[in-house]
Scaffold this active site. Structure first.
Site, PDB file in Angstrom:
ATOM      1  CB  CYS A 189      -8.611  -8.470 -12.247  1.00  0.00           C
ATOM      2  SG  CYS A 189      -7.034  -7.714 -12.678  1.00  0.00           S
ATOM      3  CB  CYS A 245      -5.775  -1.582  -9.142  1.00  0.00           C
ATOM      4  SG  CYS A 245      -7.344  -2.340  -8.631  1.00  0.00           S
ATOM      5  CG  HIS A 259     -12.285  -0.513  -5.150  1.00  0.00           C
ATOM      6  ND1 HIS A 259     -10.973  -0.685  -5.532  1.00  0.00           N
ATOM      7  CD2 HIS A 259     -13.022  -1.343  -5.927  1.00  0.00           C
ATOM      8  CE1 HIS A 259     -10.920  -1.577  -6.501  1.00  0.00           C
ATOM      9  NE2 HIS A 259     -12.146  -1.994  -6.761  1.00  0.00           N
ATOM     10  CD  GLU A 303      -4.625  -4.844  -7.385  1.00  0.00           C
ATOM     11  OE1 GLU A 303      -5.540  -5.696  -7.484  1.00  0.00           O
ATOM     12  OE2 GLU A 303      -3.826  -4.591  -8.289  1.00  0.00           O
ATOM     13  N   GLY A 332      -9.709  -0.306  -9.372  1.00  0.00           N
ATOM     14  CA  GLY A 332      -9.344   0.790  -8.469  1.00  0.00           C
ATOM     15  C   GLY A 332      -9.340   2.131  -9.174  1.00  0.00           C
TER      16      GLY A 332
END
Length: 280
Positions: free
Chosen positions: A71, A222, A164, A213, A225
Site C-alpha cells: 500500500c 491508491c 493492477h 481497490e 494504483g
C-alpha cells in the site's frame, strides 16, 4: 488496544503499533474495526511490526480481512508514524512489505518537527503477465480488449508489487464505478483479483484517476494504483515523467528515476486521531 487513525490523501487506515505485541487474529480485527457506521471506520488496518531485514515491517489487512501485498499511501503514513512517535530519528528508513523492502524518504516540517510528506521508492514496475498474476496468451497485456457487462474495455496490466488493471477513458467523473469495479476486480483473468484504475488524461503531465481497490471497493486514493496508472500512461505514450495523479482525496507526484527506472511516489501523510479499541 491503542490505535492511530491516519490517511494518505484520503486512503485511511487504522495503524497499530505491534513492535511489542501482535493481535491474535488481524484479519478478523480488520473486519471488525473497518465498518464506517458501526465501528472506527477505515479502508483496513496496518500493523507496524519489527523486521529482521529492514527498519520496520508493515502488514496490511483490507476491510474484508484479506491481506494486501503493498500500500503506497499506507507506507507513507507508516513513515510519518514512526518518526512523529519517536520510534526513529532517521529521515531515510527501510520498510519491509510482502512486496519487498521499500525505501522511504521523510520530509520533515522545520516549524512543527513532524513529517508532512514522504517519498517512497516503489521499485521497478512490471508488465509481465506472470508477475502480475493474469492469464493472457501474450507476455504483456497492453491495452487489450476485455469483454464486460457494459461492453468492451481496453485494459493494461501492471504490477507494482501487487496486480493492477488500468483503463483509460474520456470521462471518469460520472462513471458508475460500483457497477463495473467489482466485475473487473473479480474477472476470471486475474489469478487472485486485482486493483482497477479508471484514468482520464488531462495533459502529458496530469492524470485524473478513480480506483476500485481489491478487498476495499472504491477508495479516495491508491498509491500503487497512481504509480501503475502513471507507468501505463507513459508506456502507451499518453504521458511523460513526472506525472501528477489527481485522485478523489488529493494529488500524488509520480516520477521515473532515470538511472534506475524505479518509480518514485511523493505525497502527504496525515494523522487524524488516536484512541483505544475495546473488542466486544
Amino acid at each position: 488496544m491503542p490505535f492511530t487513525k491516519m490517511h494518505g490523501i484520503g486512503n485511511d487506515y487504522i495503524y497499530i503499533d505491534c513492535l511489542e505485541t501482535m493481535p491474535e487474529n488481524p484479519a478478523e480485527l480488520s473486519i471488525r474495526m473497518s465498518p464506517r457506521h458501526t465501528s472506527i471506520g477505515s479502508d483496513g488496518i496496518i500493523l507496524i511490526c519489527p523486521s529482521k531485514i529492514a527498519d520496520f515491517k508493515m502488514r496490511i489487512f483490507n476491510a474484508d480481512g484479506s491481506e494486501a501485498l503493498m500500500c503506497g499511501n499506507g507506507s507513507r503514513c507508516v513513515g510519518k508514524y514512526v518518526y512523529d512517535h519517536n520510534l526513529t530519528d532517521k529521515t531515510e528508513i527501510t520498510l519491509e512489505t510482502l512486496s519487498g523492502v521499500k525505501h522511504l524518504y521523510l520530509h520533515v516540517n522545520d516549524s512543527t518537527g513532524n513529517v508532512d510528506e514522504v517519498t517512497v521508492d516503489m521499485g521497478l514496475p512490471s508488465f509481465d503477465c506472470e508477475i502480475i498474476g493474469v492469464e493472457f496468451p501474450q507476455n504483456e497485456m497492453i491495452e487489450k480488449s476485455v469483454i464486460t457487462s457494459t461492453g468492451k474495455l481496453n485494459i493494461t496490466g501492471v504490477s507494482m508489487g501487487n496486480p493492477h488493471g488500468v483503463i483509460f477513458m474520456e470521462q471518469i467523473d460520472n462513471l458508475c464505478i460500483s457497477a463495473i469495479g467489482p466485475e473487473l476486480e473479480n474477472h476470471k483473468m486475474w489469478l487472485d483479483r486485482a486493483n482497477i484504475e479508471f484514468a482520464e488524461i488531462v495533459d502529458e503531465h496530469t492524470i485524473k484517476m478513480r480506483v476500485w481497490e481489491r478487498g476495499s471497493g472504491e477508495t479516495l486514493a491508491c498509491g500503487t494504483g497512481a504509480c501503475a496508472t502513471a507507468v501505463a500512461a507513459i508506456r502507451t505514450g499518453r504521458a511523460k515523467s513526472p506525472v501528477t495523479v489527481k485522485l478523489l482525496g488529493g494529488d500524488l507526484t509520480i516520477s521515473i528515476e532515470k538511472s534506475s527506472g524505479h518509480v518514485m511516489m511523493q505525497g502527504s501523510a496525515t494523522e487524524v486521531f488516536t484512541g483505544n479499541y475495546f473488542p466486544c
